[in-house]
Design a protein around this motif. Structure first.
Motif, PDB file in Angstrom:
ATOM      1  N   ARG A   1       0.563   6.714  -6.799  1.00  0.00           N
ATOM      2  CA  ARG A   1      -0.623   7.544  -7.004  1.00  0.00           C
ATOM      3  C   ARG A   1      -0.293   9.022  -6.818  1.00  0.00           C
ATOM      4  NH1 ARG A   1      -3.337   5.477  -3.195  1.00  0.00           N
ATOM      5  NH2 ARG A   1      -3.934   3.631  -4.400  1.00  0.00           N
ATOM      6  N   GLU A   2       0.460   9.323  -5.765  1.00  0.00           N
ATOM      7  CA  GLU A   2       0.817  10.710  -5.472  1.00  0.00           C
ATOM      8  C   GLU A   2       1.724  11.305  -6.541  1.00  0.00           C
ATOM      9  OE1 GLU A   2       2.584  10.430  -1.661  1.00  0.00           O
ATOM     10  OE2 GLU A   2       0.685  10.061  -0.612  1.00  0.00           O
TER      11      GLU A   2
ATOM     12  N   ASN B   1       0.406   4.060  -2.842  1.00  0.00           N
ATOM     13  CA  ASN B   1       0.148   5.462  -2.513  1.00  0.00           C
ATOM     14  C   ASN B   1       1.198   6.371  -3.124  1.00  0.00           C
ATOM     15  OD1 ASN B   1      -2.149   4.880  -1.006  1.00  0.00           O
ATOM     16  ND2 ASN B   1      -1.001   4.652   0.902  1.00  0.00           N
TER      17      ASN B   1
ATOM     18  N   GLU C   1       0.829  -1.203   0.000  1.00  0.00           N
ATOM     19  CA  GLU C   1       0.000   0.000   0.000  1.00  0.00           C
ATOM     20  C   GLU C   1       0.863   1.253   0.000  1.00  0.00           C
ATOM     21  OE1 GLU C   1      -3.215   0.500  -0.389  1.00  0.00           O
ATOM     22  OE2 GLU C   1      -3.408  -1.672  -0.737  1.00  0.00           O
TER      23      GLU C   1
END
Length: 252
Positions: A244-245, A241, A237
């Motif tokens: 994604r960021e 993340n 995860e």
């Protein structure tokens, strides 16, 4: 004992024991500790080891990178083929690509043989053989052949890459880490891959799950330069993340 013979024996000790100490080597070879430190410095410059306090440890990634291409191609073959299938889908709209000489990228190129609309620019001599009977337009960078990695290298290779502008660069690496970015084991190969990244509109990084949170010897690229990451299993995860960021698409 000649210095080059001592260095070869130190290499063998590292391969067998994975670590060595300066005092022990000094006693073993009947030379000063300063002489041993110079030997270790030479091997560190080659990427063969990493210096530690009072000694050194084997750089395992460098040893793996020197394994001949065909042996590396057999390692984790199922994962490489899984990554290749996903990459094929992502690349279906690309018409021009750079392809490095890694075994993972090679598995991807095998799936493009019937693409009449595709031009591949590569420094892989194995790709030239594999795509000899295909509909793909293949451009070789030229250069000096490294017979172990089956890659073309040198100034000619880098110059050839610099004159092309392509849709996508498809590359692999030995490690990816939050702090150090994308890393590999060979400076010559890294220069070629950096040139590919610079000349491409998008960059696809092909890595199996074992490469996450790993650091290899040479910095290849900042992660922000990567457009897509394709791997064989779901990343943590924390990594999802991070991607994604940073607007990086991840596929698994």
């Amino acid at each position: 004992m000649a210095g080059k013979d001592r260095v070869l024996l130190i290499k063998q000790l590292l391969l067998n024991e994975k670590k060595v100490s300066v005092p022990d080597l000094s006693k073993k070879f009947s030379v000063t500790e300063e002489t041993i430190r110079r030997d270790l410095d030479k091997l560190e410059d080659e990427g063969f080891l990493t210096r530690t306090y009072g000694g050194a440890v084997l750089n395992v990634e460098e040893v793996v990178s020197n394994v001949p291409f065909y042996k590396r191609a057999e390692h984790n073959l199922e994962q490489k083929q899984s990554i290749a299938i996903t990459a094929q889908e992502i690349l279906k709209t690309a018409h021009t690509i750079f392809a490095d000489a890694s075994s993972t990228v090679m598995e991807t190129l095998k799936l493009f043989k019937h693409r009449e609309d595709l031009t591949i620019v590569t420094n892989s001599s194995e790709a030239l053989k594999e795509l000899l009977v295909s509909d793909v337009n293949v451009l070789s960078t030229g250069g000096t052949l490294n017979k172990r990695t089956l890659s073309l290298q040198g100034d000619l290779t880098e110059y050839a890459i610099s004159v092309y502008n392509v849709d996508v660069a498809v590359i692999s690496c030995k490690g990816i880490d939050f702090d150090t970015g994308v890393t590999d084991t060979n400076e010559v190969e890294c220069r070629i891959k950096r040139q590919m990244i610079e000349q491409a509109n998008e960059v696809i990084l092909l890595i199996d799950h074992s490469k996450f949170n790993k650091k290899a010897f040479v910095h290849l690229s900042d992660i922000k330069n990567i457009t897509h990451v394709i791997t064989d299993s779901k990343p943590s995860e924390e990594w999802l993340n991070y991607f994604r960021e940073n607007h990086i698409q991840v596929h698994f």
